[in-house]
Scaffold this motif. Sequence first.
Motif, PDB file in Angstrom:
ATOM      1  N   LEU A 199      35.006  73.957  26.673  1.00 37.99           N
ATOM      2  CA  LEU A 199      34.388  75.108  26.011  1.00 37.99           C
ATOM      3  C   LEU A 199      33.558  75.907  27.004  1.00 37.99           C
ATOM      4  CD1 LEU A 199      33.366  73.450  22.616  1.00 37.99           C
ATOM      5  CD2 LEU A 199      35.491  74.602  23.285  1.00 37.99           C
ATOM      6  N   LEU A 239      34.657  82.349  17.920  1.00 37.91           N
ATOM      7  CA  LEU A 239      35.819  81.525  18.244  1.00 37.91           C
ATOM      8  C   LEU A 239      35.628  80.089  17.755  1.00 37.91           C
ATOM      9  CD1 LEU A 239      38.566  81.334  19.852  1.00 37.91           C
ATOM     10  CD2 LEU A 239      37.195  80.353  21.705  1.00 37.91           C
ATOM     11  N   LEU A 240      34.432  79.560  17.971  1.00 44.26           N
ATOM     12  CA  LEU A 240      34.225  78.143  17.645  1.00 44.26           C
ATOM     13  C   LEU A 240      33.934  77.907  16.177  1.00 44.26           C
ATOM     14  CD1 LEU A 240      32.194  76.989  20.778  1.00 44.26           C
ATOM     15  CD2 LEU A 240      34.575  76.467  20.180  1.00 44.26           C
ATOM     16  N   GLN A 241      33.002  78.703  15.653  1.00 43.86           N
ATOM     17  CA  GLN A 241      32.520  78.399  14.297  1.00 43.86           C
ATOM     18  C   GLN A 241      33.106  79.299  13.225  1.00 43.86           C
ATOM     19  OE1 GLN A 241      28.286  78.791  14.783  1.00 43.86           O
ATOM     20  NE2 GLN A 241      28.203  77.271  16.446  1.00 43.86           N
ATOM     21  N   ILE A 299      41.212  81.159  12.309  1.00 47.02           N
ATOM     22  CA  ILE A 299      40.323  81.197  13.475  1.00 47.02           C
ATOM     23  C   ILE A 299      39.106  82.067  13.190  1.00 47.02           C
ATOM     24  CG2 ILE A 299      40.094  81.881  15.899  1.00 47.02           C
ATOM     25  CD1 ILE A 299      43.104  81.255  16.202  1.00 47.02           C
ATOM     26  N   ILE A 340      45.403  80.199  19.444  1.00 54.46           N
ATOM     27  CA  ILE A 340      44.014  80.194  19.906  1.00 54.46           C
ATOM     28  C   ILE A 340      43.865  81.048  21.163  1.00 54.46           C
ATOM     29  CG2 ILE A 340      42.156  78.740  20.826  1.00 54.46           C
ATOM     30  CD1 ILE A 340      43.261  76.466  19.055  1.00 54.46           C
ATOM     31  N   VAL A 341      44.792  80.834  22.084  1.00 54.99           N
ATOM     32  CA  VAL A 341      44.705  81.560  23.345  1.00 54.99           C
ATOM     33  C   VAL A 341      44.863  83.071  23.119  1.00 54.99           C
ATOM     34  CG1 VAL A 341      45.914  81.990  25.513  1.00 54.99           C
ATOM     35  CG2 VAL A 341      45.427  79.651  24.798  1.00 54.99           C
ATOM     36  N   GLN A 356      37.006  80.127  10.205  1.00 58.45           N
ATOM     37  CA  GLN A 356      36.499  78.772  10.388  1.00 58.45           C
ATOM     38  C   GLN A 356      36.241  78.400  11.842  1.00 58.45           C
ATOM     39  OE1 GLN A 356      39.591  76.447   8.587  1.00 58.45           O
ATOM     40  NE2 GLN A 356      39.450  77.530   6.610  1.00 58.45           N
ATOM     41  N   GLY A 357      36.801  79.173  12.759  1.00 56.69           N
ATOM     42  CA  GLY A 357      36.634  78.841  14.167  1.00 56.69           C
ATOM     43  C   GLY A 357      37.543  77.705  14.582  1.00 56.69           C
ATOM     44  N   VAL A 358      37.553  77.439  15.890  1.00 52.50           N
ATOM     45  CA  VAL A 358      38.474  76.440  16.411  1.00 52.50           C
ATOM     46  C   VAL A 358      37.777  75.138  16.800  1.00 52.50           C
ATOM     47  CG1 VAL A 358      39.979  78.257  17.304  1.00 52.50           C
ATOM     48  CG2 VAL A 358      38.277  77.185  18.817  1.00 52.50           C
ATOM     49  N   ALA A 359      36.485  75.070  16.566  1.00 47.57           N
ATOM     50  CA  ALA A 359      35.745  73.902  17.034  1.00 47.57           C
ATOM     51  C   ALA A 359      36.122  72.641  16.270  1.00 47.57           C
ATOM     52  CB  ALA A 359      34.248  74.150  16.917  1.00 47.57           C
ATOM     53  N   ASP A 360      36.213  71.514  16.986  1.00 42.53           N
ATOM     54  CA  ASP A 360      36.330  70.188  16.397  1.00 42.53           C
ATOM     55  C   ASP A 360      34.924  69.557  16.433  1.00 42.53           C
ATOM     56  OD1 ASP A 360      37.438  68.010  15.283  1.00 42.53           O
ATOM     57  OD2 ASP A 360      38.901  67.626  16.895  1.00 42.53           O
ATOM     58  N   LYS A 390      33.039  67.650  18.444  1.00 44.78           N
ATOM     59  CA  LYS A 390      32.180  67.883  19.600  1.00 44.78           C
ATOM     60  C   LYS A 390      31.877  69.371  19.812  1.00 44.78           C
ATOM     61  CE  LYS A 390      33.254  64.663  23.202  1.00 44.78           C
ATOM     62  NZ  LYS A 390      34.332  64.326  24.149  1.00 44.78           N
ATOM     63  N   GLY A 391      32.800  70.224  19.409  1.00 47.91           N
ATOM     64  CA  GLY A 391      32.634  71.664  19.606  1.00 47.91           C
ATOM     65  C   GLY A 391      31.509  72.246  18.777  1.00 47.91           C
ATOM     66  N   TRP A 392      31.070  71.525  17.769  1.00 47.86           N
ATOM     67  CA  TRP A 392      29.979  72.030  16.928  1.00 47.86           C
ATOM     68  C   TRP A 392      28.608  71.645  17.468  1.00 47.86           C
ATOM     69  CZ3 TRP A 392      29.564  75.333  12.934  1.00 47.86           C
ATOM     70  CH2 TRP A 392      30.773  75.783  12.361  1.00 47.86           C
ATOM     71  N   GLU A 432      40.138  66.113  24.080  1.00 46.60           N
ATOM     72  CA  GLU A 432      38.795  65.569  24.259  1.00 46.60           C
ATOM     73  C   GLU A 432      37.907  65.740  23.037  1.00 46.60           C
ATOM     74  OE1 GLU A 432      37.245  67.164  27.922  1.00 46.60           O
ATOM     75  OE2 GLU A 432      38.930  66.387  29.121  1.00 46.60           O
ATOM     76  N   GLY A 433      38.513  66.287  21.969  1.00 49.54           N
ATOM     77  CA  GLY A 433      37.765  66.355  20.716  1.00 49.54           C
ATOM     78  C   GLY A 433      36.848  67.562  20.577  1.00 49.54           C
ATOM     79  N   PHE A 434      37.054  68.588  21.404  1.00 49.24           N
ATOM     80  CA  PHE A 434      36.229  69.804  21.275  1.00 49.24           C
ATOM     81  C   PHE A 434      36.880  70.831  20.361  1.00 49.24           C
ATOM     82  CE2 PHE A 434      34.902  68.059  25.386  1.00 49.24           C
ATOM     83  CZ  PHE A 434      33.506  68.127  25.286  1.00 49.24           C
ATOM     84  N   ILE A 435      38.219  70.806  20.330  1.00 48.76           N
ATOM     85  CA  ILE A 435      38.936  71.859  19.611  1.00 48.76           C
ATOM     86  C   ILE A 435      39.868  71.244  18.583  1.00 48.76           C
ATOM     87  CG2 ILE A 435      40.643  73.715  19.902  1.00 48.76           C
ATOM     88  CD1 ILE A 435      39.407  74.248  22.658  1.00 48.76           C
ATOM     89  N   ARG A 436      39.865  71.814  17.389  1.00 47.21           N
ATOM     90  CA  ARG A 436      40.675  71.239  16.303  1.00 47.21           C
ATOM     91  C   ARG A 436      42.168  71.337  16.637  1.00 47.21           C
ATOM     92  NH1 ARG A 436      39.296  75.567  11.516  1.00 47.21           N
ATOM     93  NH2 ARG A 436      41.106  74.584  10.512  1.00 47.21           N
ATOM     94  N   LYS A 437      42.883  70.359  16.115  1.00 50.54           N
ATOM     95  CA  LYS A 437      44.281  70.242  16.514  1.00 50.54           C
ATOM     96  C   LYS A 437      45.238  70.913  15.540  1.00 50.54           C
ATOM     97  CE  LYS A 437      43.150  65.928  18.816  1.00 50.54           C
ATOM     98  NZ  LYS A 437      41.733  65.954  18.291  1.00 50.54           N
ATOM     99  N   ASP A 438      44.721  71.428  14.413  1.00 48.01           N
ATOM    100  CA  ASP A 438      45.631  71.975  13.395  1.00 48.01           C
ATOM    101  C   ASP A 438      45.916  73.469  13.584  1.00 48.01           C
ATOM    102  OD1 ASP A 438      42.948  72.539  12.828  1.00 48.01           O
ATOM    103  OD2 ASP A 438      43.438  72.957  10.727  1.00 48.01           O
ATOM    104  N   ILE A 439      45.502  74.020  14.728  1.00 45.91           N
ATOM    105  CA  ILE A 439      45.874  75.414  15.027  1.00 45.91           C
ATOM    106  C   ILE A 439      46.635  75.420  16.340  1.00 45.91           C
ATOM    107  CG2 ILE A 439      45.059  77.774  15.377  1.00 45.91           C
ATOM    108  CD1 ILE A 439      42.512  77.056  13.937  1.00 45.91           C
TER     109      ILE A 439
END
Lengths: 211, 211, 211, 211
Positions: A86, A200-202, B199, A162-163, B202-206, B208-210, A150-157
């Motif tokens: 991130l 982007l994140l939230q 996106i 995203i890019v 809800q954003g893309v954060a998992d 750790k991203g929050w 690494e668990g920072f970004i959700r995997k369902d998109i």
Amino acid sequence: MSKTEKLYDKEKKRINIMQAALKIFSRKGYSPAAVDEVVREAGIAKGTLYLYFQDKEDLFFSTIMYVFDNLASNMESNINESANPLEILESLAFCQLQFFSQNRDFFGIFQTVLNENLLSTHKKMFNEILKKKMGLLDYESKIVDRGKREGFIRKDIETQDIVISFDGMVGNTIKLMGCSGDPVAAVNVENRVKSIMKILLQGVADKKGWA
Amino acid sequence: MSKTEKLYDKEKKRINIMQAALKIFSRKGYSPAAVDEVVREAGIAKGTLYLYFQDKEDLFFSTIMYVFDNLASNMESNINESANPLEILESLAFCQLQFFSQNRDFFGIFQTVLNENLLSTHKKMFNEILKKKMGLLDYESKIVDRGKREGFIRKDIETQDIVISFDGMVGNTIKLMGCSGDPVAAVNVENRVKSIMKILLQGVADKKGWA
Amino acid sequence: MSKTEKLYDKEKKRINIMQAALKIFSRKGYSPAAVDEVVREAGIAKGTLYLYFQDKEDLFFSTIMYVFDNLASNMESNINESANPLEILESLAFCQLQFFSQNRDFFGIFQTVLNENLLSTHKKMFNEILKKKMGLLDYESKIVDRGKREGFIRKDIETQDIVISFDGMVGNTIKLMGCSGDPVAAVNVENRVKSIMKILLQGVADKKGWA
Amino acid sequence: MSKTEKLYDKEKKRINIMQAALKIFSRKGYSPAAVDEVVREAGIAKGTLYLYFQDKEDLFFSTIMYVFDNLASNMESNINESANPLEILESLAFCQLQFFSQNRDFFGIFQTVLNENLLSTHKKMFNEILKKKMGLLDYESKIVDRGKREGFIRKDIETQDIVISFDGMVGNTIKLMGCSGDPVAAVNVENRVKSIMKILLQGVADKKGWA
DNA sequence: TATGAATGAGCTTTCATTCAT
DNA sequence: CATGAATGAAAGCTCATTCAT
């Protein structure tokens, strides 16, 4: 003067011409920009330009590449590869915004060159530039993938989505920064990056928006 | 033939020419496109074009406006003003993506015309078009503001930043749709809109991203 | 005006331009002749020339071919194929001398174009013209061979040597005719042909010369 | 180094440049040959050329003169003034053929320069060269006149016609020698001179041709 | 003396626009 | 109304010549 100094001098002159070209091409785009204007801006004679560049297209191509390389080295020196994904995305956004806010002229020419339709006659150049642009998107994809692992970004998109979104948010911010013509807009770069990353994140949803 | 029918005929011919112009301008951009190519595509004589349009710039201007108006009426007929703000944003994204996926040629010309730098010589046209473009951004701003008031959208992010991001996500999706040249990409429009909205909201954060 | 008349008109205009070009090219040769001079001579605008010819090289090429074809048809209509070989050679000499004496401008351009060294950059044209020139030499060779078979020409001299000599005598006469710039030189054509034939057939030796 | 040696050095350098110029001018003719090519061939800097020659025209002029003088001294040393007129003519033919067969490059430039039409812009040069060329024709005329007086050459053909024919036979042989590009053609020089003299003296007529 | 980077007039070619038919 | 041949300003590019080093 030594041979090395001479080469250095020649390169400096090339850069001087490219900076003039950049101003003109940015203002006018490729076709409407006259070589005459570039040489006037650069303060040289027309023939001189052709000592440094094969033709107008080569001048354009070289100028674009020069800008790209500036941006690339700017990015390389600002990005800490070992940071978390991130933070790297944030750096990428920051570098681009800062670079273009400090080099307003640069963006116009980018828009021109990335519009493939203008370039059907300049295939060679277009491909090289597209490769560079795609290189950035590829890099971003890898970062996003790592972010997912690494668990920072959700995997369902989809990574691709995203890019594209991230790239679009940054690009549009640059474009509209350029529109305003506001010279102090530069100071807001950090805030704008913060906003982009927050969205982007939230996301922007409030209570009802999560339904 | 009645006077009305004659006028109707004249308008049909104008449209025919603009459709030809659109093809050419989209492929080549403004300057490199030759009037000769347009009249060949339209199947008319060169002089005839000048009976319907003042000059090349007027042809370009009119063609852009024609496309804009197409898009605008497309949007108007698809947007339910009484829907909730998020549905309206989704509709806006959907309309644009669908319109451009079905009218690939249209986007190239948009990119060209929205690049202000190309247009310093066509001030009049540029202003009018910028007004239209800004009109869309303004409209989106109002929707976002309503979304905030009605509890759909969080209030701690500047409306402007949200609109720029949203607009960028949609625009970049269109741009890259055009790049791929994939003829079946059209079928994905709904999925892409879904991704964009997910996106955006809800954003893309998992986990750790929050943090 | 009918379609046929129009085509005829267009051809007349092409010829008009070629005649102007001939004057200029003859005076100056290919490179030093400016397209500007040609259009001034032809009384047309610069762009007009490019409606009738692809580029300067095409103009030159077409002009040369036009002259060649004029000369060829002039020869064809003057040569009686059933005459005896010596009469045919005489006709060939006469046609060329008369043609060039009446069309002084034509010869300069011939000299230019037949000098292969000038034409390394115009290969296509050069080959076509060389083919025509060689065609004439071939034709002369055949006539000489027939002359040998039919007992008009001695068999102990190579046909090639005879043809080269004959061609050189005629060519040099034309060249020096052009040099003198004498407008009444035309009247001597018959005498000059007589001299050439006398020398070719009987030689210039007197008693002691036959030793 | 003495003053004389210095002058000698300077002359050697001039000749070196002219030899380079000859190669280039022969290949391309005057206008299309670039000064750049000449200096590259000569291995000197562009400015240096202008220390030895006033301008491109002077370089061309000097080069032609240099070749002419070579040919002239070649002739002078080969011709026995006390020989009989026919032998002198034969020597003249032989010298020219041999000179050009051994110096193929030389002929192209000759053709160029002797075509008066190319030279209307180089009057000074043209006149000087024409004088030299006419000098040769004059000399040949004198030889032919002596041949008539001494009973070698028939008196019923104009000296001028004889000279033009002789000159043309020799010139055309050289020209076509150059065309063939045949490297062994050089060995035939003697045979070709024999043929030319046979034709010139005895003519090509067989029984019926004398009718 | 030798250099070669710089010059700019002049070249060929294009193309938006006009106008007689 | 429709045509398309004619226009000429303006473009990109070349190359003989100069001159500071």
